[in-house]
Design a protein around this motif. Structure first.
Motif, PDB file in Angstrom:
ATOM      1  N   ASN A 158      -8.144  -2.571   6.090  1.00 53.47           N
ATOM      2  CA  ASN A 158      -8.840  -1.414   6.646  1.00 53.47           C
ATOM      3  C   ASN A 158      -8.826  -1.427   8.170  1.00 53.47           C
ATOM      4  OD1 ASN A 158      -9.425  -0.929   3.954  1.00 53.47           O
ATOM      5  ND2 ASN A 158     -11.586  -1.519   4.111  1.00 53.47           N
ATOM      6  N   LEU A 159      -9.062  -2.598   8.732  1.00 46.59           N
ATOM      7  CA  LEU A 159      -9.048  -2.721  10.187  1.00 46.59           C
ATOM      8  C   LEU A 159      -7.669  -2.417  10.766  1.00 46.59           C
ATOM      9  CD1 LEU A 159     -11.235  -5.928  10.658  1.00 46.59           C
ATOM     10  CD2 LEU A 159     -11.696  -3.706  11.705  1.00 46.59           C
ATOM     11  N   ALA A 160      -6.621  -2.878  10.088  1.00 47.71           N
ATOM     12  CA  ALA A 160      -5.264  -2.634  10.578  1.00 47.71           C
ATOM     13  C   ALA A 160      -4.972  -1.139  10.639  1.00 47.71           C
ATOM     14  CB  ALA A 160      -4.247  -3.346   9.687  1.00 47.71           C
ATOM     15  N   VAL A 161      -5.405  -0.392   9.632  1.00 49.83           N
ATOM     16  CA  VAL A 161      -5.203   1.057   9.643  1.00 49.83           C
ATOM     17  C   VAL A 161      -5.939   1.680  10.827  1.00 49.83           C
ATOM     18  CG1 VAL A 161      -5.699   3.208   8.421  1.00 49.83           C
ATOM     19  CG2 VAL A 161      -4.797   1.243   7.165  1.00 49.83           C
ATOM     20  N   ALA A 162      -7.192   1.289  11.019  1.00 51.02           N
ATOM     21  CA  ALA A 162      -7.985   1.846  12.117  1.00 51.02           C
ATOM     22  C   ALA A 162      -7.385   1.473  13.473  1.00 51.02           C
ATOM     23  CB  ALA A 162      -9.426   1.352  12.025  1.00 51.02           C
ATOM     24  N   MET A 163      -6.875   0.258  13.602  1.00 49.37           N
ATOM     25  CA  MET A 163      -6.252  -0.156  14.866  1.00 49.37           C
ATOM     26  C   MET A 163      -4.964   0.612  15.100  1.00 49.37           C
ATOM     27  SD  MET A 163      -7.168  -4.216  14.529  1.00 49.37           S
ATOM     28  CE  MET A 163      -6.483  -4.835  16.066  1.00 49.37           C
ATOM     29  N   GLY A 164      -4.212   0.881  14.043  1.00 46.85           N
ATOM     30  CA  GLY A 164      -3.020   1.707  14.187  1.00 46.85           C
ATOM     31  C   GLY A 164      -3.368   3.098  14.678  1.00 46.85           C
ATOM     32  N   GLU A 166     -13.255   0.572  -3.062  1.00 50.51           N
ATOM     33  CA  GLU A 166     -12.884   0.404  -4.466  1.00 50.51           C
ATOM     34  C   GLU A 166     -11.392   0.168  -4.674  1.00 50.51           C
ATOM     35  OE1 GLU A 166     -15.110   0.138  -6.683  1.00 50.51           O
ATOM     36  OE2 GLU A 166     -16.887   0.958  -5.698  1.00 50.51           O
ATOM     37  N   HIS A 167     -10.579   0.738  -3.819  1.00 50.27           N
ATOM     38  CA  HIS A 167      -9.123   0.664  -3.969  1.00 50.27           C
ATOM     39  C   HIS A 167      -8.618  -0.721  -3.575  1.00 50.27           C
ATOM     40  CE1 HIS A 167      -5.057   2.132  -4.230  1.00 50.27           C
ATOM     41  NE2 HIS A 167      -4.821   1.840  -2.978  1.00 50.27           N
ATOM     42  N   PRO A 198      -2.783   4.665   0.585  1.00 49.26           N
ATOM     43  CA  PRO A 198      -1.696   5.647   0.610  1.00 49.26           C
ATOM     44  C   PRO A 198      -1.442   6.146   2.025  1.00 49.26           C
ATOM     45  CG  PRO A 198      -3.128   6.064  -1.261  1.00 49.26           C
ATOM     46  CD  PRO A 198      -3.801   4.999  -0.431  1.00 49.26           C
ATOM     47  N   VAL A 199      -0.174   6.204   2.400  1.00 50.17           N
ATOM     48  CA  VAL A 199       0.203   6.531   3.776  1.00 50.17           C
ATOM     49  C   VAL A 199      -0.371   7.876   4.215  1.00 50.17           C
ATOM     50  CG1 VAL A 199       2.153   7.006   5.317  1.00 50.17           C
ATOM     51  CG2 VAL A 199       2.284   5.117   3.686  1.00 50.17           C
ATOM     52  N   GLU A 200      -0.425   8.841   3.291  1.00 48.25           N
ATOM     53  CA  GLU A 200      -0.874  10.177   3.676  1.00 48.25           C
ATOM     54  C   GLU A 200      -2.336  10.226   4.086  1.00 48.25           C
ATOM     55  OE1 GLU A 200      -0.853  10.283  -0.972  1.00 48.25           O
ATOM     56  OE2 GLU A 200       0.185   9.228   0.661  1.00 48.25           O
ATOM     57  N   PHE A 201      -3.093   9.163   3.782  1.00 47.82           N
ATOM     58  CA  PHE A 201      -4.511   9.154   4.143  1.00 47.82           C
ATOM     59  C   PHE A 201      -4.822   8.266   5.346  1.00 47.82           C
ATOM     60  CE2 PHE A 201      -4.877   9.878  -0.609  1.00 47.82           C
ATOM     61  CZ  PHE A 201      -5.059  11.254  -0.478  1.00 47.82           C
ATOM     62  N   ARG A 202      -3.872   7.495   5.801  1.00 47.80           N
ATOM     63  CA  ARG A 202      -4.171   6.496   6.840  1.00 47.80           C
ATOM     64  C   ARG A 202      -4.599   7.127   8.157  1.00 47.80           C
ATOM     65  NH1 ARG A 202       0.612   1.952   5.656  1.00 47.80           N
ATOM     66  NH2 ARG A 202       0.079   1.711   3.441  1.00 47.80           N
ATOM     67  N   ARG A 203      -3.882   8.117   8.630  1.00 46.17           N
ATOM     68  CA  ARG A 203      -4.269   8.742   9.896  1.00 46.17           C
ATOM     69  C   ARG A 203      -5.620   9.447   9.756  1.00 46.17           C
ATOM     70  NH1 ARG A 203      -0.329   9.365  13.824  1.00 46.17           N
ATOM     71  NH2 ARG A 203      -2.108   9.951  15.102  1.00 46.17           N
ATOM     72  N   LEU A 204      -5.884   9.979   8.573  1.00 46.22           N
ATOM     73  CA  LEU A 204      -7.139  10.703   8.339  1.00 46.22           C
ATOM     74  C   LEU A 204      -8.346   9.776   8.312  1.00 46.22           C
ATOM     75  CD1 LEU A 204      -5.854  13.121   5.538  1.00 46.22           C
ATOM     76  CD2 LEU A 204      -6.196  13.645   7.965  1.00 46.22           C
ATOM     77  N   MET A 205      -8.115   8.489   8.087  1.00 45.72           N
ATOM     78  CA  MET A 205      -9.217   7.525   8.058  1.00 45.72           C
ATOM     79  C   MET A 205      -9.807   7.292   9.439  1.00 45.72           C
ATOM     80  SD  MET A 205      -7.783   4.725   5.308  1.00 45.72           S
ATOM     81  CE  MET A 205      -8.824   3.434   6.001  1.00 45.72           C
ATOM     82  N   ARG A 253      -9.028  10.448  -3.120  1.00 44.23           N
ATOM     83  CA  ARG A 253      -8.863  10.932  -1.758  1.00 44.23           C
ATOM     84  C   ARG A 253     -10.010  10.517  -0.844  1.00 44.23           C
ATOM     85  NH1 ARG A 253      -5.043  14.965  -1.419  1.00 44.23           N
ATOM     86  NH2 ARG A 253      -5.892  15.518   0.625  1.00 44.23           N
ATOM     87  N   CYS A 254     -11.069   9.964  -1.417  1.00 47.80           N
ATOM     88  CA  CYS A 254     -12.296   9.671  -0.674  1.00 47.80           C
ATOM     89  C   CYS A 254     -12.152   8.381   0.143  1.00 47.80           C
ATOM     90  CB  CYS A 254     -13.453   9.544  -1.665  1.00 47.80           C
ATOM     91  SG  CYS A 254     -15.029   9.095  -0.911  1.00 47.80           S
TER      92      CYS A 254
END
Length: 364
Positions: A317-323, A234-235, A240-247, A226-227
């Motif tokens: 990682n950047l794509a998630v943050a840009m989303g 490391e991953h 996982p989709v459930e963590f993307r907004r939380l990032m 979850r970290c």
């Protein structure tokens, strides 16, 4: 131990702190190799699957808690602390870093990763410390470690007095907070032990409350799966989709638990230029970093810990943050959409999947 052996050990112990300081270390300690009391906690953590994809932890098993099995002949572990806050860090650094997390278009990289790769810095300097010992007493059995093998670093740091294990599982020092690296030298010298550190977290649970994904599932217990540090570094697969907004806008590592820790008001600046932030890693934008093609990424991250994840996971990682920035209505949302769409066709499957998620952000 013979009288001569005792004299040699005493001489080394007396000189170690000064030698260590001359090499940029902040503190030095000596731990015993009996870590049997930590074995059950390690086994329970592994059994719960909290190590995620870090399979090497399972493979090494109890060797992490048995230094003499990992390096036969080891009777002591020299532990070392090296502070890493950049030398020009402002006094209100925790507030500044916290505010950046709320600016959706900025790219937040963990402070430790903004300078030179600490593995290289500490390994070289720990070896130099071992060489200095050898100059005085002659050849001796030793092996240097810096987050590079099955070593219970926080446990050894606690037993040798460098700090205590905080509720976020990181080592904490009354004099230096948690913004430091740890390194070890396994030795066959029966050096005098240094006194262990006592814990000073009290009833505080600021780190648990601050963790964006609830990765600190209980005091002193971290579910790495979850970290955000684990997920972004490391991953290897899809986040996982459930963590993307939380990032949020965290693209490499996460410092939230450390920013919330009251002991970090005592965090010390590095004495080495190696940990000074590289331009533009302490003030980068998501769009600016997305513009790096692979060759630019490799050039910019030479000698940096960031290079280890490779260009594809960097872009994941950047794509998630840009989303997340698009969903937040960032002023540069249109430019982000265009930049993501322009790279979709040429991206691999992993990156493409995260681009598609990001481009659909506004409808979620």
């Amino acid at each position: 131990m013979s009288r001569q052996g005792q004299d040699v050990a005493a001489l080394v112990a007396q000189q170690l702190p000064g030698w260590a300081r001359s090499l940029g270390f902040s503190q030095i300690g000596v731990a015993d190799v009996d870590l049997s009391a930590a074995e059950k906690g390690l086994l329970d953590w592994l059994a719960a699957g909290f190590h995620g994809e870090m399979g090497y932890m399972q493979v090494h098993g109890l060797k992490r808690a048995r230094p003499a099995e990992l390096v036969p002949g080891t009777v002591r572990v020299i532990t070392a602390r090296m502070d890493y806050l950049p030398r020009d860090t402002a006094e209100d650094w925790t507030e500044r870093e916290t505010k950046r997390l709320a600016v959706s278009g900025e790219a937040v990289i963990s402070i430790y990763a903004r300078g030179r790769d600490y593995h290289k810095v500490l390994r070289q300097r720990l070896q130099a410390l071992a060489d200095r010992i050898a100059e005085v007493i002659g050849p001796f059995g030793h092996r240097v470690f810096t987050d590079s093998a099955p070593v219970l670093e926080a446990e050894l740091a606690t037993r040798s007095g460098l700090g205590w294990r905080g509720k976020h599982t990181l080592a904490l020092s009354r004099e230096g907070g948690s913004m430091f690296f740890l390194g070890e030298i396994y030795v066959d010298l029966a050096l005098p032990l240094t006194a262990p550190a006592s814990a000073h977290c009290g009833h505080c649970e600021a780190c648990l409350t601050a963790c964006p994904t609830g990765a600190i599932v209980a005091p002193y217990r971290l579910d790495a799966r979850r970290c955000i540090s684990y997920l972004t570094i490391e991953h290897h697969g899809a986040i996982p989709v459930e963590f993307r907004r939380l990032m949020g806008n965290r693209i490499y590592g996460c410092d939230d638990c450390q920013l919330a820790c009251p002991w970090n008001k005592y965090a010390r600046r590095a004495t080495l230029a190696d940990f000074d932030s590289r331009d533009p890693l302490d003030a980068a934008t998501l769009l600016g970093l997305w513009a790096w093609d692979e060759s630019e990424f490799l050039r910019r991250t030479e000698g940096s810990p960031i290079r280890r994840i490779g260009h594809a996971r960097w872009r994941r990682n950047l794509a998630v943050a840009m989303g997340n920035a698009i969903a937040a209505g960032d002023a540069a949302s249109a430019e982000m959409r265009a930049a993501l769409a322009a790279e979709r066709a040429s991206s691999n499957e992993l990156v493409r999947e995260h681009i598609d998620w990001a481009l659909g952000a506004a409808t979620r």
